[in-house]
Design a protein around this motif. Structure first.
Motif, PDB file in Angstrom:
ATOM      1  N   ARG A 196       0.807  -1.296  -0.048  1.00  0.00           N
ATOM      2  CA  ARG A 196      -0.131  -0.124   0.060  1.00  0.00           C
ATOM      3  C   ARG A 196       0.925   1.097  -0.012  1.00  0.00           C
ATOM      4  N   PHE A 197       2.067   1.202   0.894  1.00  0.00           N
ATOM      5  CA  PHE A 197       2.860   2.363   0.637  1.00  0.00           C
ATOM      6  C   PHE A 197       3.499   2.484  -0.597  1.00  0.00           C
ATOM      7  N   ILE A 198       3.782   1.628  -1.248  1.00  0.00           N
ATOM      8  CA  ILE A 198       4.497   1.682  -2.561  1.00  0.00           C
ATOM      9  C   ILE A 198       3.416   2.158  -3.665  1.00  0.00           C
ATOM     10  N   ILE A 199       2.206   1.682  -3.662  1.00  0.00           N
ATOM     11  CA  ILE A 199       1.280   2.257  -4.554  1.00  0.00           C
ATOM     12  C   ILE A 199       1.181   3.927  -4.358  1.00  0.00           C
ATOM     13  N   GLY A 200       1.121   3.968  -2.882  1.00  0.00           N
ATOM     14  CA  GLY A 200       1.023   5.423  -2.601  1.00  0.00           C
ATOM     15  C   GLY A 200       2.156   6.360  -3.404  1.00  0.00           C
ATOM     16  N   LEU A 201       3.144   5.945  -2.919  1.00  0.00           N
ATOM     17  CA  LEU A 201       4.394   6.433  -3.607  1.00  0.00           C
ATOM     18  C   LEU A 201       4.687   6.699  -4.942  1.00  0.00           C
ATOM     19  N   PHE A 240      -6.384  15.953 -11.533  1.00  0.00           N
ATOM     20  CA  PHE A 240      -5.574  14.756 -11.373  1.00  0.00           C
ATOM     21  C   PHE A 240      -4.489  14.701 -10.339  1.00  0.00           C
ATOM     22  N   GLN A 241      -3.811  15.810 -10.261  1.00  0.00           N
ATOM     23  CA  GLN A 241      -2.662  16.090  -9.430  1.00  0.00           C
ATOM     24  C   GLN A 241      -2.858  16.097  -8.190  1.00  0.00           C
ATOM     25  N   ILE A 242      -4.191  16.872  -7.658  1.00  0.00           N
ATOM     26  CA  ILE A 242      -4.347  16.885  -6.065  1.00  0.00           C
ATOM     27  C   ILE A 242      -5.036  15.473  -5.882  1.00  0.00           C
ATOM     28  N   TYR A 243      -5.639  14.897  -6.607  1.00  0.00           N
ATOM     29  CA  TYR A 243      -6.340  13.588  -6.235  1.00  0.00           C
ATOM     30  C   TYR A 243      -5.012  12.465  -5.928  1.00  0.00           C
ATOM     31  N   PHE A 244      -4.373  12.166  -7.055  1.00  0.00           N
ATOM     32  CA  PHE A 244      -3.176  11.415  -6.917  1.00  0.00           C
ATOM     33  C   PHE A 244      -2.213  11.808  -5.865  1.00  0.00           C
ATOM     34  N   ASP A 245      -2.014  13.166  -5.389  1.00  0.00           N
ATOM     35  CA  ASP A 245      -1.078  13.682  -4.368  1.00  0.00           C
ATOM     36  C   ASP A 245      -1.457  13.347  -3.007  1.00  0.00           C
ATOM     37  N   PHE A 246      -2.850  13.677  -3.012  1.00  0.00           N
ATOM     38  CA  PHE A 246      -3.337  13.545  -1.567  1.00  0.00           C
ATOM     39  C   PHE A 246      -3.709  11.802  -1.220  1.00  0.00           C
ATOM     40  N   SER A 247      -4.294  11.448  -2.214  1.00  0.00           N
ATOM     41  CA  SER A 247      -4.528   9.956  -1.923  1.00  0.00           C
ATOM     42  C   SER A 247      -3.364   9.223  -1.853  1.00  0.00           C
ATOM     43  N   GLY A 248      -2.312   9.357  -2.862  1.00  0.00           N
ATOM     44  CA  GLY A 248      -1.246   8.811  -2.658  1.00  0.00           C
ATOM     45  C   GLY A 248      -0.392   9.073  -1.003  1.00  0.00           C
ATOM     46  N   TYR A 249      -0.482  10.125  -0.710  1.00  0.00           N
ATOM     47  CA  TYR A 249      -0.124  10.263   0.550  1.00  0.00           C
ATOM     48  C   TYR A 249      -1.021   9.413   1.727  1.00  0.00           C
ATOM     49  N   SER A 250      -2.134   9.619   1.500  1.00  0.00           N
ATOM     50  CA  SER A 250      -3.070   8.766   2.482  1.00  0.00           C
ATOM     51  C   SER A 250      -2.754   7.365   2.328  1.00  0.00           C
ATOM     52  N   ASP A 251      -2.482   6.628   1.150  1.00  0.00           N
ATOM     53  CA  ASP A 251      -2.035   5.387   1.053  1.00  0.00           C
ATOM     54  C   ASP A 251      -0.876   5.203   1.600  1.00  0.00           C
ATOM     55  N   MET A 252       0.171   5.918   1.474  1.00  0.00           N
ATOM     56  CA  MET A 252       1.424   5.987   2.060  1.00  0.00           C
ATOM     57  C   MET A 252       1.116   5.990   3.827  1.00  0.00           C
ATOM     58  N   ALA A 253       0.384   6.799   4.375  1.00  0.00           N
ATOM     59  CA  ALA A 253       0.210   6.571   5.776  1.00  0.00           C
ATOM     60  C   ALA A 253      -0.437   5.531   6.260  1.00  0.00           C
ATOM     61  N   ILE A 254      -1.386   4.995   5.508  1.00  0.00           N
ATOM     62  CA  ILE A 254      -2.277   3.763   5.793  1.00  0.00           C
ATOM     63  C   ILE A 254      -1.099   2.474   5.910  1.00  0.00           C
ATOM     64  N   GLY A 255      -0.248   2.624   4.611  1.00  0.00           N
ATOM     65  CA  GLY A 255       0.562   1.668   4.457  1.00  0.00           C
ATOM     66  C   GLY A 255       1.400   1.211   5.909  1.00  0.00           C
ATOM     67  N   ILE A 256       2.101   2.725   6.189  1.00  0.00           N
ATOM     68  CA  ILE A 256       3.076   2.661   7.443  1.00  0.00           C
ATOM     69  C   ILE A 256       2.278   2.005   8.480  1.00  0.00           C
ATOM     70  N   GLY A 257       1.164   2.632   8.552  1.00  0.00           N
ATOM     71  CA  GLY A 257       0.501   2.097  10.050  1.00  0.00           C
ATOM     72  C   GLY A 257       0.119   0.747  10.032  1.00  0.00           C
ATOM     73  N   ARG A 258      -0.030  -0.062   8.882  1.00  0.00           N
ATOM     74  CA  ARG A 258      -0.242  -1.524   8.857  1.00  0.00           C
ATOM     75  C   ARG A 258       1.047  -2.235   9.177  1.00  0.00           C
ATOM     76  N   MET A 259       1.980  -1.353   8.714  1.00  0.00           N
ATOM     77  CA  MET A 259       3.416  -2.288   8.957  1.00  0.00           C
ATOM     78  C   MET A 259       3.708  -2.059  10.343  1.00  0.00           C
ATOM     79  N   ILE A 260       3.085  -1.341  11.107  1.00  0.00           N
ATOM     80  CA  ILE A 260       3.254  -1.140  12.635  1.00  0.00           C
ATOM     81  C   ILE A 260       1.983  -1.722  13.377  1.00  0.00           C
ATOM     82  N   GLY A 261       1.171  -2.056  12.675  1.00  0.00           N
ATOM     83  CA  GLY A 261       0.111  -2.880  13.452  1.00  0.00           C
ATOM     84  C   GLY A 261      -1.188  -1.831  13.713  1.00  0.00           C
ATOM     85  N   PHE A 262      -1.321  -0.842  12.996  1.00  0.00           N
ATOM     86  CA  PHE A 262      -2.491   0.298  13.147  1.00  0.00           C
ATOM     87  C   PHE A 262      -2.978   0.016  11.977  1.00  0.00           C
TER      88      PHE A 262
END
Length: 474
Positions: A196-201, A240-262
């Motif tokens: 999920r983090f990589i998708i967001g990145l 399209f920039q604001i969608y892929f920028d902000f949703s990409g950031y959210s994907d990265m945040a959700i991905g890091i959270g999952r990697m540490i159990g959140f």
């Protein structure tokens, strides 16, 4: 420090994960907290002491509120906490706005302009404020008991994956995970989080950055010097920039959270396939929409009031939503614009869209694109002038040359944004990104696909100097 920077990708995140996984479980919260404090201090050291003080005061007030049996006394502590948090937000984010407008009014009537020391906006203050408020209100409402440990409370507020730009995580959504994450501490969750983090990145650096660089050039041109076609092209690129920028950031945040159990809540669900502005706000910045609904719209009366009062409530909530995004008239206008179309949906547009069926995606998307111009413009007058150019007042100039990278990313963005209009594609996307037990084949597929996207994304990060995050300024 942004998630797509070389510092974060090559040093901070790997170092944090290695240390987090290496220490015993009882020390993992301490590692996450120290990393979060360091993450914030890197970009906002001058404000770290201020934020820590506000967190201490909130913790003490809520402990007093919980220990007080009388409801009227609890309400006093609630009000004190709300005033503290909203007061900080008002001062740092809106003091300049009100003083500038007061100075302009004073000058208009012949008085001298005001002079003052400009207030610097601390990074992430809007998201900090919302999460402190949700903790206070959830405890007051009895949704959750307050945390016994100050350090767990500090971790909830400052957890670095969500610290700067969300998702807005309400206290009751992760209250249990702050003290026990064993249920989500699995290899499958870590692998799903990494993917999920990589998708967001990839969304951020391969699509949003490429489109954003050209969108900035278009919006930096005076509207009267743009052709109508170029104005629409710039607006589409930013959409399209604001969608892929902000949703990409959210994907990265959700991905890091999952990697540490959140387990953080989802923040986007293919908003550009919406068939009305009402549906758009069920799919765009979902955590903000839910926050506004539960902590502002419903307390104002929600749907339980007369139609005229309901429309006033809707407009009030969305004007405040626009003002939350930025202390400028163009953001207020953007919020009022969306509030207007939400009211029109309830009056008649939803019935029109129902007759159009899937074709209603087109007018909804065009309404959204025009709204983003107000959001992107530096001033309200500039945004209105740009929209005037889009509506046919453009100059007779040729559309400049854009390279193949821009056109290919624009096409990819459009396909990725609208493919979910097909129900089968949307279900596939949801299953791809959803956490859960992975089969061997799926694990290998995610690993290989993620590796390719990671290499491409890292190559772009190393080779490009254009790397903004739009929502960092909110």
């Amino acid at each position: 420090m942004v998630f797509s920077s070389t510092l974060f990708l090559f040093y901070f995140l790997p170092g944090f994960l290695l240390l987090y996984y290496a220490v015993p479980t009882r020390f993992q919260n301490a590692v996450a907290l120290l990393a979060s404090l360091g993450f914030y201090a890197w970009g906002g050291l001058n404000f770290l002491a201020l934020f820590l003080t506000s967190v201490v005061l909130n913790f003490v007030l809520i402990r007093f509120m919980d220990a007080t049996p009388e409801r009227w006394k609890q309400r006093i502590f609630l009000i004190l906490s709300i005033v503290l948090n909203v007061g900080m937000l008002f001062y740092f984010k809106y003091a300049n706005f009100f003083l500038e407008n007061a100075s302009a009014v004073r000058s208009y009537f012949g008085g001298p302009a005001l002079t003052w020391e400009k207030v610097v906006l601390p990074i992430g203050i809007s998201f900090f404020t919302f999460e402190k408020l949700t903790y206070t209100i959830d405890v007051y409402r009895g949704v959750n008991k307050p945390l016994k440990s100050f350090w767990d409370f500090l971790l909830y507020i400052m957890l670095f994956p969500k610290m700067i730009a969300g998702p807005i995580v309400r206290f009751h959504e992760i209250a249990g995970q702050l003290t026990d994450r064993r249920a989500f501490d699995t290899v499958d969750q870590k692998l799903a989080g990494a993917f999920r983090f990589i998708i967001g990145l990839a969304k951020k650096v391969l699509i949003a950055n490429v489109l954003g660089e050209q969108a900035d050039l278009v919006f930096a041109t005076p509207p009267e010097q743009l052709s109508t076609g170029l104005a629409w092209l710039g607006a589409l690129a930013y959409t399209f920039q604001i969608y892929f920028d902000f949703s990409g950031y959210s994907d990265m945040a959700i991905g890091i959270g999952r990697m540490i159990g959140f387990q953080f809540p989802e923040n986007f669900n293919n908003p550009y396939v919406s068939r009305s502005i009402t549906e758009f706000w069920q799919r765009w910045h979902i955590t903000l929409g839910r926050w506004m609904r539960d902590y502002l719209y419903i307390p104002l009366g929600g749907n339980r009031v007369a139609p005229s009062r309901l429309y006033v409530n809707l407009w009030t909530v969305f004007i405040l939503s626009g003002f939350w995004h930025g202390a400028a008239w163009n953001f207020i206008a953007w919020g009022a614009y969306h509030g207007l179309f939400l009211i029109l949906d309830r009056l008649f547009l939803l019935r029109v869209y129902q007759r159009l069926g899937a074709l209603s995606i087109v007018p909804t998307f065009l309404i959204t694109v025009v709204g983003w111009v107000l959001f992107r413009a530096e001033t309200l007058s500039g945004g209105l002038a740009y929209i005037g150019t889009m509506l046919g007042r453009g100059a007779a100039v040729p559309v400049p040359y854009f390279n193949f990278e821009f056109w290919s990313m624009l096409a990819l963005a459009a396909v990725a944004a609208f493919a979910a209009a097909l129900p089968r594609v949307e279900r596939w996307e949801m299953s791809l990104l959803a956490p859960g037990q992975l089969s061997l084949g799926r694990a290998v597929g995610l690993g290989l696909g993620g590796a390719v996207l990671l290499v491409l994304s890292l190559s772009y990060v190393v080779g490009s100097s254009f790397n903004p995050f739009i929502y960092f300024r909110f």
